[in-house]
Design a protein around this motif. Structure first.
Motif, PDB file in Angstrom:
ATOM      1  N   HIS A   1       0.854  -1.181   0.000  1.00  0.00           N
ATOM      2  CA  HIS A   1       0.000   0.000   0.000  1.00  0.00           C
ATOM      3  C   HIS A   1       0.894   1.236   0.000  1.00  0.00           C
ATOM      4  O   HIS A   1       1.571   1.525   0.985  1.00  0.00           O
ATOM      5  CB  HIS A   1      -0.897  -0.015   1.238  1.00  0.00           C
ATOM      6  CG  HIS A   1      -1.879   1.100   1.316  1.00  0.00           C
ATOM      7  ND1 HIS A   1      -2.330   1.794   0.223  1.00  0.00           N
ATOM      8  CD2 HIS A   1      -2.536   1.657   2.378  1.00  0.00           C
ATOM      9  CE1 HIS A   1      -3.188   2.704   0.603  1.00  0.00           C
ATOM     10  NE2 HIS A   1      -3.325   2.641   1.914  1.00  0.00           N
ATOM     11  N   GLY A   2       0.933   1.902  -1.117  1.00  0.00           N
ATOM     12  CA  GLY A   2       1.764   3.092  -1.235  1.00  0.00           C
ATOM     13  C   GLY A   2       3.238   2.744  -1.191  1.00  0.00           C
ATOM     14  O   GLY A   2       3.733   1.919  -1.965  1.00  0.00           O
ATOM     15  N   HIS A   3       3.961   3.362  -0.292  1.00  0.00           N
ATOM     16  CA  HIS A   3       5.398   3.099  -0.167  1.00  0.00           C
ATOM     17  C   HIS A   3       5.699   1.942   0.793  1.00  0.00           C
ATOM     18  O   HIS A   3       6.837   1.589   1.001  1.00  0.00           O
ATOM     19  CB  HIS A   3       6.130   4.375   0.276  1.00  0.00           C
ATOM     20  CG  HIS A   3       5.759   4.836   1.654  1.00  0.00           C
ATOM     21  ND1 HIS A   3       4.600   5.518   1.900  1.00  0.00           N
ATOM     22  CD2 HIS A   3       6.393   4.697   2.840  1.00  0.00           C
ATOM     23  CE1 HIS A   3       4.522   5.775   3.201  1.00  0.00           C
ATOM     24  NE2 HIS A   3       5.610   5.290   3.798  1.00  0.00           N
TER      25      HIS A   3
END
Length: 140
Positions: free
Chosen positions: A63-65
């Motif tokens: 999720h994201g970074h």
């Protein structure tokens, strides 16, 4: 204390252990390469091109970074194969060493058998004849 350490470090067992660790480390690298580069690709080809290193279960998606949390059971399978090959190789090596030790023990026993001198053999023959009363002590 330094003198005791020198005596400990110079003992044959410590040197043998150090050599064993170095050789074992190199042997471990060879077996790991054998498993990773030869055996597992062959098993992967037999199972339809599966690369065991890539087998995993995603527990939490990326999720994201933040990267994904995965359960890497493929690497675990590969490590099990690696362990089995290493243990079997060590087993064979220990069996080979055991055979050499048995051969050395039998050679040592052969060397330990006392050779009876000609005088001792002659004395034994005279003793046996005296026991059988075939000759008397006056004949000697």
């Amino acid at each position: 204390m330094i003198k005791e350490f020198k005596e400990f470090a110079i003992k044959g067992n410590v040197v043998d252990l150090a050599v064993g660790v170095v050789v074992g480390s190199a042997f471990g690298k060879i077996v790991t390469s054998l498993v990773n580069d030869i055996i597992m690709p062959l098993i992967g080809a037999l199972t339809g091109g599966i690369n065991f290193k890539d087998l995993n279960i995603v527990i939490k998606a990326a999720h994201g970074h933040v990267s994904a949390v995965t359960l890497n059971y493929g690497s675990f399978i590969q490590n099990i194969v690696d362990f089995l090959i290493v243990s079997f190789s060590i087993f064979l090596f220990i069996q080979l060493i055991g055979k050499f030790k048995l051969e050395k023990k039998s050679e040592a026993k052969e060397l330990e058998d006392p050779k009876i001198s000609e005088e001792a053999l002659l004395l034994k023959e005279i003793r046996d004849l005296l026991k059988e009363n075939k000759i008397s002590h006056r004949d000697i």
